[in-house]
Design an enzyme around this catalytic site. Structure first.
Site, short mmCIF file in Angstrom:
data_model
loop_
_atom_site.label_atom_id
_atom_site.label_comp_id
_atom_site.label_asym_id
_atom_site.label_seq_id
_atom_site.Cartn_x
_atom_site.Cartn_y
_atom_site.Cartn_z
N ALA A 1 -28.95 -27.37 -0.08
CA ALA A 1 -28.92 -27.41 -1.54
C ALA A 1 -27.50 -27.18 -2.07
O ALA A 1 -27.10 -27.75 -3.08
CB ALA A 1 -29.86 -26.36 -2.12
N HIS B 1 -30.48 -29.88 -8.88
CA HIS B 1 -30.53 -29.04 -10.08
C HIS B 1 -29.19 -29.16 -10.81
O HIS B 1 -28.17 -29.47 -10.20
CB HIS B 1 -30.82 -27.59 -9.65
CG HIS B 1 -30.85 -26.62 -10.79
ND1 HIS B 1 -29.81 -25.76 -11.06
CD2 HIS B 1 -31.79 -26.41 -11.73
CE1 HIS B 1 -30.11 -25.05 -12.12
NE2 HIS B 1 -31.30 -25.42 -12.56
N THR C 1 -26.92 -27.29 -11.70
CA THR C 1 -25.75 -26.53 -11.26
C THR C 1 -25.17 -27.06 -9.95
O THR C 1 -24.11 -26.61 -9.53
CB THR C 1 -26.11 -25.05 -11.01
OG1 THR C 1 -27.19 -25.01 -10.06
CG2 THR C 1 -26.53 -24.36 -12.29
N LYS C 2 -25.85 -28.01 -9.32
CA LYS C 2 -25.42 -28.44 -7.99
C LYS C 2 -24.39 -29.58 -8.08
O LYS C 2 -24.24 -30.21 -9.13
CB LYS C 2 -26.64 -28.85 -7.16
CG LYS C 2 -27.71 -27.76 -7.05
CD LYS C 2 -27.32 -26.61 -6.12
CE LYS C 2 -28.07 -25.32 -6.37
NZ LYS C 2 -29.43 -25.25 -5.92
N THR C 3 -23.74 -29.88 -6.96
CA THR C 3 -22.63 -30.84 -6.97
C THR C 3 -23.08 -32.24 -7.41
O THR C 3 -22.37 -32.93 -8.12
CB THR C 3 -21.98 -30.90 -5.57
OG1 THR C 3 -21.52 -29.58 -5.24
CG2 THR C 3 -20.80 -31.86 -5.53
#
Ligand SMILES: *Cc1c(COP(=O)(O)O)cnc(C)c1O
Length: 379
Positions: A157, A181, A183-185
Site C-alpha cells: 500500500a 487511497h 494519501t497514497k502515491t
C-alpha cells in the site's frame, strides 16, 4: 500568513479530469468495464506480474488474497507490530490470528530473525508490509518461510515505486496488494489492487471477487462458493489510468521530495531519516519522508505537531505498535516498535509541495533540535 503546507494531497491534472469525465459520460452499458480492464493491464505492465484484480480498497484486496490462500480460524499470520491497523484487520475478520513481531531499527520493517522465532505449526503466512515505502528484506523472509511451506505476502500500500533487487515491491511474494487511497502515491480516491503470478491463486481470488462466480461459468447468477464484494468502479479506474500514465512522474517526485529534505537535514545531528538502501538495484519508494529523533532529545510528537501547526504546516505521527491498542495483548518485548513511535514524525510530501514549503518544515525541525540541545547542555 504563509500558505498552508499539507501533508498529503493527490496530483490531479487535466488528464485525470478528462478520463473521469469520459467515464462518467460514456462509461456505462457495454463500456462499463473499459477503464477497469485498462487500469488492470497498465498496472500489470508496470509491476511485471501476470494477474491483477482491481478492488475498492487495499483492505479488500488483502481480505480476498488471504481468503484465497484459505486462511481461517486457528491459523496464524506473522506481521510487524509497527503497522497500520488495516494490514491486520482482514486476518482477524477471517478468524485467524495476527502474530506481531518486532521491526528492524533501520528499515522499520519485519525482523526476519524474529519472524523465524515466531513460526509455529499454525503459521500460514508472513505479511511483509513495506512501511513508508522502505523495503522488507524479502530474500531473508522467503528463506525463513520456504522450509515450512509458508506463503510470504506483500502489503505494498505504501510501496509503489519501491524496487527490491530489480523487482518491483508487490511482485515478489505469493501475492501483493496496493492502496489507491487519497494519501497514497497513486490514487483513485479510494481503491486497491490484488496482484499475483500464481495461476491457481488467481482463479480462486477471481472467483471470490466475482461474488463466487468462476471465470467461464456460463450460467447467469450461478455461484459455486460464497464470495466477497470489493469491486472498483469504472470512474475510479479512469482516474487510475491517468495516474498510471503519470506513474513514473509521481514516483520520481516522491524521491525528489525525500532528497530535498535529506540534503537539508543531513548536516543536522541527532536525527535519522528513511534508510537509503545500499543493496544493488534496490530503492525505497519514499512514500513518506520520516524523521526519527535521537532518544536524548526527549521528543514529543504531539507537541511537535502543535509547533508545525503554528507554522501552518501539517504532519503525522509515526505508526504505533498495534499491540499497544486495546484489542490486542501488549507485547513490550517488541522493543524497537515500542521505542520508535514516540520519537518519529512523517513530513509533508504531496506532489505540489514547493522547495520553500520543504524549507519551512526543515526550519521547524532545526529550531527544535537547537532548542533541545541547548536545554540539555543547560541541565
Ligand atoms: C493505506 C494502507 C492500507 C489500507 O488501504 P485502504 O485502501 O485504505 O484499505 C493497508 N496497509 C497499509 C500499509 C496502508 O498504508
Amino acid at each position: 500568513m504563509s500558505s498552508r503546507v499539507l501533508y498529503a494531497k493527490p496530483s490531479i491534472t487535466e488528464l485525470e479530469i478528462r478520463y473521469a469525465t469520459d467515464a462518467v459520460t460514456n462509461g456505462w452499458g457495454d463500456k462499463c468495464y473499459e477503464y477497469i480492464q485498462k487500469f488492470e493491464t497498465m498496472f500489470k505492465q508496470h509491476l511485471g506480474v501476470k494477474y491483477a484484480i482491481s478492488t475498492s480498497s487495499c483492505t479488500g484486496a488483502l481480505h480476498l488474497g488471504l481468503a484465497g490462500l484459505g486462511i481461517g480460524p486457528g491459523d496464524e499470520v506473522i506481521m510487524a507490530d509497527t503497522n497500520w491497523i488495516q494490514s491486520a484487520a482482514p486476518i482477524i475478520q477471517l478468524g485467524a490470528k495476527p502474530v506481531f513481531v518486532d521491526i528492524l531499527a533501520d528499515t522499520w520493517c519485519l525482523d526476519p530473525v524474529k519472524v523465524k522465532a515466531a513460526i509455529t505449526p499454525r503459521t500460514k503466512a508472513i505479511l511483509a508490509v513495506h512501511l513508508y515505502g522502505n523495503l522488507c528484506d524479502m530474500d531473508a523472509l522467503l528463506a525463513v518461510a520456504e522450509p515450512h511451506g509458508i506463503a510470504v505476502i506483500e502489503d505494498t500500500a505504501q510501496g509503489i515505486g519501491s524496487v527490491y533487487k530489480g523487482k518491483r515491491a508487490g511482485s515478489i511474494g505469493r501475492f501483493g496488494v496496493f492502496s489507491f487511497h487519497g494519501t497514497k502515491t497513486i490514487t483513485t480516491g479510494e481503491g486497491g489492487m490484488f496482484v499475483t503470478n500464481d495461476d491457481a491463486l488467481y482463479e480462486k481470488v477471481f472467483t471470490l471477487s466475482n461474488q463466487g462466480r468462476a471465470r467461464g461459468e456460463t450460467r447467469q447468477f450461478w455461484s459455486n462458493t460464497v464470495g466477497l464484494k470489493y469491486k472498483m468502479a469504472n470512474v475510479q479506474a479512469a482516474i487510475g489510468c491517468a495516474q498510471m500514465e503519470r506513474v513514473e512522474t509521481l514516483i520520481k517526485r516522491k524521491r525528489g521530495i525525500f532528497f530535498s529534505y535529506f540534503n537539508l537535514l543531513k548536516t543536522i545531528d541527532c536525527l535519522q531519516m528513511n534508510p537509503i538502501s545500499d543493496v544493488p538495484e534496490t530503492q525505497p519508494g519514499y512514500w513518506m519522508p520520516t524523521v526519527v529523533f535521537d532518544k536524548k532529545l526527549n521528543f514529543d510528537p504531539y507537541k511537535f505537531l502543535e509547533t508545525l501547526k503554528q507554522n501552518n504546516i501539517d504532519g503525522r505521527v509515526f505508526f504505533y505498535p498495534l499491540t499497544m491498542m486495546p484489542m490486542f495483548e501488549a507485547k513490550k518485548e517488541n522493543v524497537v516498535s515500542y521505542d520508535l513511535y514516540n520519537r518519529a514524525i512523517n513530513l509533508p510530501s504531496y506532489f505540489e509541495i514547493s522547495e520553500d514549503g520543504i524549507k519551512r518544515v526543515v526550519d521547524v525541525i532545526a529550531n527544535l533540535i537547537k532548542e533541545k540541545t541547548r536545554s540539555s547542555v543547560a541541565v
